[in-house]
Design a protein around this motif. Sequence first.
Motif, short mmCIF file in Angstrom:
data_model
loop_
_atom_site.label_atom_id
_atom_site.label_comp_id
_atom_site.label_asym_id
_atom_site.label_seq_id
_atom_site.Cartn_x
_atom_site.Cartn_y
_atom_site.Cartn_z
N HIS A 135 1.04 -1.11 -0.27
CA HIS A 135 0.07 -0.12 -0.14
C HIS A 135 0.94 1.24 0.01
CE1 HIS A 135 -3.34 2.70 0.62
NE2 HIS A 135 -2.78 3.14 1.92
N ASN A 183 -10.06 0.48 -8.08
CA ASN A 183 -10.08 0.38 -6.62
C ASN A 183 -10.85 1.70 -6.23
OD1 ASN A 183 -8.10 -1.38 -6.45
ND2 ASN A 183 -6.24 -0.04 -6.46
N ASN A 184 -10.95 2.77 -6.85
CA ASN A 184 -11.71 3.92 -6.43
C ASN A 184 -12.95 3.60 -6.36
OD1 ASN A 184 -11.43 6.70 -6.15
ND2 ASN A 184 -12.73 6.88 -7.73
N ASN A 194 -6.39 1.92 -10.61
CA ASN A 194 -6.85 2.87 -10.05
C ASN A 194 -8.36 3.17 -9.88
OD1 ASN A 194 -4.68 4.08 -8.87
ND2 ASN A 194 -4.29 5.56 -10.36
N GLY A 223 -5.16 9.68 -6.58
CA GLY A 223 -5.30 8.64 -7.58
C GLY A 223 -6.08 8.92 -8.83
N LEU A 224 -7.06 9.89 -8.90
CA LEU A 224 -8.02 10.29 -10.05
C LEU A 224 -7.05 11.36 -10.71
CD1 LEU A 224 -11.68 10.38 -8.80
CD2 LEU A 224 -10.48 8.76 -10.31
N GLN A 231 -2.16 0.73 -14.81
CA GLN A 231 -2.52 1.67 -13.54
C GLN A 231 -3.60 2.35 -13.63
OE1 GLN A 231 1.24 4.00 -13.48
NE2 GLN A 231 0.78 4.93 -11.60
N ILE A 232 -4.05 2.73 -14.94
CA ILE A 232 -5.29 3.75 -14.74
C ILE A 232 -6.50 2.76 -14.38
CG2 ILE A 232 -6.92 4.66 -16.62
CD1 ILE A 232 -4.43 5.31 -18.44
N THR A 277 -4.69 9.47 -12.75
CA THR A 277 -5.51 8.60 -13.98
C THR A 277 -5.63 9.63 -14.92
OG1 THR A 277 -6.31 7.36 -12.08
CG2 THR A 277 -7.45 7.10 -14.32
N ARG A 304 2.36 1.88 -3.24
CA ARG A 304 1.63 2.49 -4.18
C ARG A 304 1.57 3.90 -3.94
NH1 ARG A 304 -2.03 -1.48 -3.66
NH2 ARG A 304 -3.35 -0.68 -1.85
N GLY A 324 -7.39 7.72 1.67
CA GLY A 324 -6.72 8.11 0.19
C GLY A 324 -6.33 9.16 0.08
N ASP A 354 2.50 6.62 -6.77
CA ASP A 354 1.65 7.74 -7.45
C ASP A 354 2.17 8.98 -7.19
OD1 ASP A 354 -0.27 5.92 -7.65
OD2 ASP A 354 -1.90 6.48 -6.30
#
Lengths: 1025, 336
Positions: A589, A667-668, A664, A731-732, A660-661, A735, A592, A727, A596
């Motif tokens: 984690h 996961n989101n 993500n 992430g977004l 990865q996209i 992405t 990750r 979070g 990111d």
Amino acid sequence: MLQKLSQIFFNIQFLSLISGIIITMSLVTFSLNDSIDSAKQNFIENTHRIHDSILQRINASDEIINSLSALFNTITYVDADQFRLFAEDSLSRHPYVQSVAYMPLISANYRKEFEEEMHENGYVTFSIKEQVNNRYTVAENRSIYFPSLFLEPLNATTARQLGFDVLSDSQFEDAILYAIDSADAVASIANLAENRDGNYIIFKALYTGKAIPNKIIERRQMVNGLISIHMDMNSIVNELDNPGKLDIAVELIPGTISNNSSMYRLVNQRASEQSNTSSYINETFNKTLEIHLKGYDLTLKTNKTFNWQDMNHSSIASSFIIGITLTLLLMLIARRTQGAATEKLLRYSELRLRKWNSAITKLAKSKLLSNENLLPSIQEILKTAADNMNVSRTSVWLYSDDKSSMQCIDLYEAALDQHSEGLILNATDYPTYFTALEEGRVINAADAFMHPEINDIKNNYLIPNDIKSLLNSPIRIEGEMVGILCFENTKIMRNWAPDEQNFSASMADMVAMAIQVSKRKKIEHELREAHDKALVAEQTMSNFLANMSHEIRTPLTAIIGFSESLLDRKITKSDRLDATNTIIRSGKHLLRIINDILDISKIEANKLSIENLQVSPFELLSDVEALARLQAESKGIAFELQFEYPLPSQIITDPVRLKQILINLCNNSIKFTDNGKVIVHTSCDSELQQMKFEVIDSGIGLTLEQKGKLFQPFSQADNSTTRKYGGTGLGLYLTKQLSEMLGGTITVESEYGKGSNFTTTISTGVLAADNFVNEKPKPVSLENLPAPPEISVSGHILLAEDNIDNQKLVSIYLKKMGATVTIAENGQQAMDLALSKHYDLVLMDMQMPVLDGLKATEILCKKGYTTPIIALTANTQKEDKDKCYKAGCSDFLNKPIIQKQFNSIIQKYLKPGEELATSLEPIKSTLLNQQPDLEELVARFTCELPNSLSNLRQAYDEKDWESLNAQVHSLKGTGGNFGYPEITELTNKIESEAALHNSIEIEKLLDELDIVAERMAMSFSKKTA
Amino acid sequence: MSRLISLAPFSYRQKFAAGLQAALILIALLYGISFSNLAVAAKCLYVSSYHSGYEWNDGIEKGIDKGLDNQCTIDKFYMDTKRNPDVEFAKKMALAAKKHIEETKPDVVIACDDNASRYLVMPYFKDADLPIVFCGLNWTVSEYKYPYTNTTGMVEVVPIRPLLDVVKNVVKSIKNGVYLSPDVHTEHKDFLRYKKIYAEHNISLEGVFVSKLADWKKAYLDAQKSDLIVLGNNAGINDWNIEEVTRYAEQHATTFSVTNYDWMMPYTMFAMTKIPEEQGEWAAEIAISILNGQRPADIPIVVNRKWNIFANPNLLKSANIKLSPHLLQNATKVGN
């Protein structure tokens, strides 16, 4: 009218001034002439004085020569000393007499005797001499001689003349003979003329007997010597200047006035100065007089150039003062006359100025001028200007940026009290007018139709608007002209007075000020907005940091906590397994999050590169599914892949980034979905050559406001979301960036409380028709392969790694596989070891102190090192890998190490070894075979052994050889006593190696001791189980 | 200068002329400075036949200092032959002087009195490059075969003729006289000069040469019968006693007595003597002329022509002899 009046009065004053100057000049000229006349009279008088003075000085020679003559007549024998005393006296009284001399007459037959007598008297070099070519030589035979016998003053120069026969010199001959015949003093003017040394000699004859013979023949017979005096005419002439300060040039010329010789002129210093002097008062006086000098005539010429210093200054000054006074008086009268009219004019001007000042002040205070909106300000100014100047129209025109045109911002027409705008004048249409404006001057056109500079706007602008007079004032901001303020009078012409032009300029300045204020206000507004945005960004960043802190600390807490719990030997195997899993999960984690952050950093630094590889979308989605499904199922929700066929079997993209996209997004969605399912719907637009992935969830959804904040860095939907779901908010954003880098985009559709639909598209590259499939191929994935069995290798590995933890971790992995490990702490050490000893494989960390791995590899390869080198690095970019291969690495291992991948690569380069299972068998105490009742005691030893080994390792780490030896020695005995010969054997070896300070071997042996301790513990744990 | 300032604004040509003038003045000044430096840098050597403190020598030195007027640095070398009359000593000192000259390399040498010429100039520097100015040489320079190409100077003559003029004025019908002096060679030479000149004026001069004071006193007493007594030097009469001779003269002097030696004044009525300063001053002036470029050979050898006159009013009074008021006024008075 008023101006004309003013002009007339000015002219009267000017005439008064001119008249006064003329009067002054007349008076001064009169005084000057008077001065010159007076000076001329003085000059003539002074010339006579000079003449008399010269005569007097010349005649003074009579006194000397007569006295000398008397001396020789009275004293039979005049000796040198008597002559000296007499001469010194005369010379001291007459400075212009250079020398005196006595020359006895020596007949030819007495010459020899005379010379001998002189020799006898001490003049041993004496002889009668004559002068040839300026040198004295012995005189030739003549009937008579007049050799110089006594000379005063006698010095090194005059001494040379001793014995010189003056009669032998032709320039004196006439004078001497005339002196003898006349019995008078006779001047040898020839000397004056020919020698040009400014001197002349006066001769006088001495005769035998007291009385002077009467007849010439007797005089010639009875002459027995000469006396002479040497006159310095230069000093006679020049010394004239000093007593009277006459300041007159004097010239003394041989000859009479009518017949004077031009061979020689004696001039005084003033004369030579005046010949070089030019004066602005060119008045020169001349006077000529004759002087009779011992049988010769001289002409005295004097002249004087009259200059300023010679004038009567007081008289001139008085004339000047009177003239100036008269001038002032005249001007005063003219001024008085002018006074009353001027006063009226001034009063009118003053009233008008006050009115204008008041208008300007009112404008300056007007709130309109501090408005962001320019137009009302301009309108106010134009109205004020028109009212105060009483003109028909006022307008403001501003240039376009390139000054190619000018637009009317506002035009005020006083009669209608109306504002209009919009007319544009182009420079190409009115070049003359624009050129005139560019010069930045005020255009003052009383008769607009006749003014050449505005001639080209006549037809299109002036005539249609019936403009008769025009006044343009430039509007400048910071020195640059930005436009014009225009005053226009229709129907009748008018002159623009200077103060009106000033008012116009002030109004133009007001316009400039209004423009600047407007601009400033706009900037202030923009700044305020930027400030507000910055504050929001700051808040966002602050929240992000708080989140990050939380997100990073949480897994770290788990890693540290569970790692510490692993040290406790008492925990059960299942707890140990749990702890290990938690550590791995938390580590992943954390990895990750870090990935990111690093990715975002790279994107923002434009350093993230994209690979274009052939990728199977199905395999890629299978990998995503493998991860996401587990996560979804752990939350009790379903995960589903949907494919909308036909789909390409292969696309060109970056698989890592696409995965990865999708991970993500999945996961989101899983994170924010508590019930229902998450679907990944895949489709392809072959025309657009785009793959479309929709991640659809039945989660909490988004409000409109929350939607707006998505895809922004450091932001989540809101803080409450963060608190609940955790979070980083990266992430977004990441992405979205990655989607765009892969040639696509990302969008979201959401309904609050019902779920969201994230859609991402990516470019597929060229898609061939036969590339499409209508069903999902069978998935193949490395990570889905069943876990490989425990593998065994044999060989000696050199591990180059500076980080101690990594050294340990990799060593454990390798030892578990059965390999022997030697550790190098930096590139240099690795290189030295590799070249000095054989290894089967080198694991090289790329970033190390002293010498980095890349460089060490490069050097080794250059030296022909053939053992495979595997790069070990956290830099996972394609270019990083390329660098490693280029340096000579055979393969590449990522950090953090994924064990499967690690095992597979190690296995590739090393020979297979024996099965490891045996080596991990528990070790049982031999003592317990004999004395089973001591089990508790042995168990305690086994339990405490890790602590002892930890102390041992600390001593080794600190290179405290003494302490290490003591502890090893103690352990050797204790191990043996408790029935563990393995301990005894290993400690024995450590003892030997410690004596040699062989760190590498000790390290290896300590690792083996750890394994032995573990196996010893296993025997008890198995028993417990 | 004021003229330049007042006219300068009116003409660039005048400005230029003014500038040129200033430049010329500056150049002249610089030239003057460098020239004076050159003169100061010149070295003169004074070689004295005698010693410092000897009155005649000191007089010459005084004249030299005045004549040089700091245009030349002066170095001094004393041969000291008055106190050491031995010939060998003189030669030794001449050699030392020669060595000194060679070491110090003076630009010009002033050699005073006979021994300097006799022992130094003649043997070592005849027609040499080094310019030499002599002074104080008695009567004639033929003994040293002057002039050389590198020498000039002043000869020292005894003022016989000027003194004879005084004598003729005082003793109107003089017919004879006695020349009384020590019996030494120099005095015999001087007597012959006197005799010749006096003979030109029909005056018979008898020479009386003595070696002892008693003989001198007797001869002095005898000479009172003649019209004139000329007293030579006293150097050579070893038992000379100033007080005794003074008293003796005061008691017996009736005839007009003259001398050329000022130290003989206590016993003589009138003296006309040479002036050492004149010698020194002349030598110095000539030395400067040489330093300024004149060749020694171009400057004639001259003789001294300035005299000091002394009168002894006591003796004149006791003998009832009167000098002209002008003469008496100008003379230095000697005696009580």
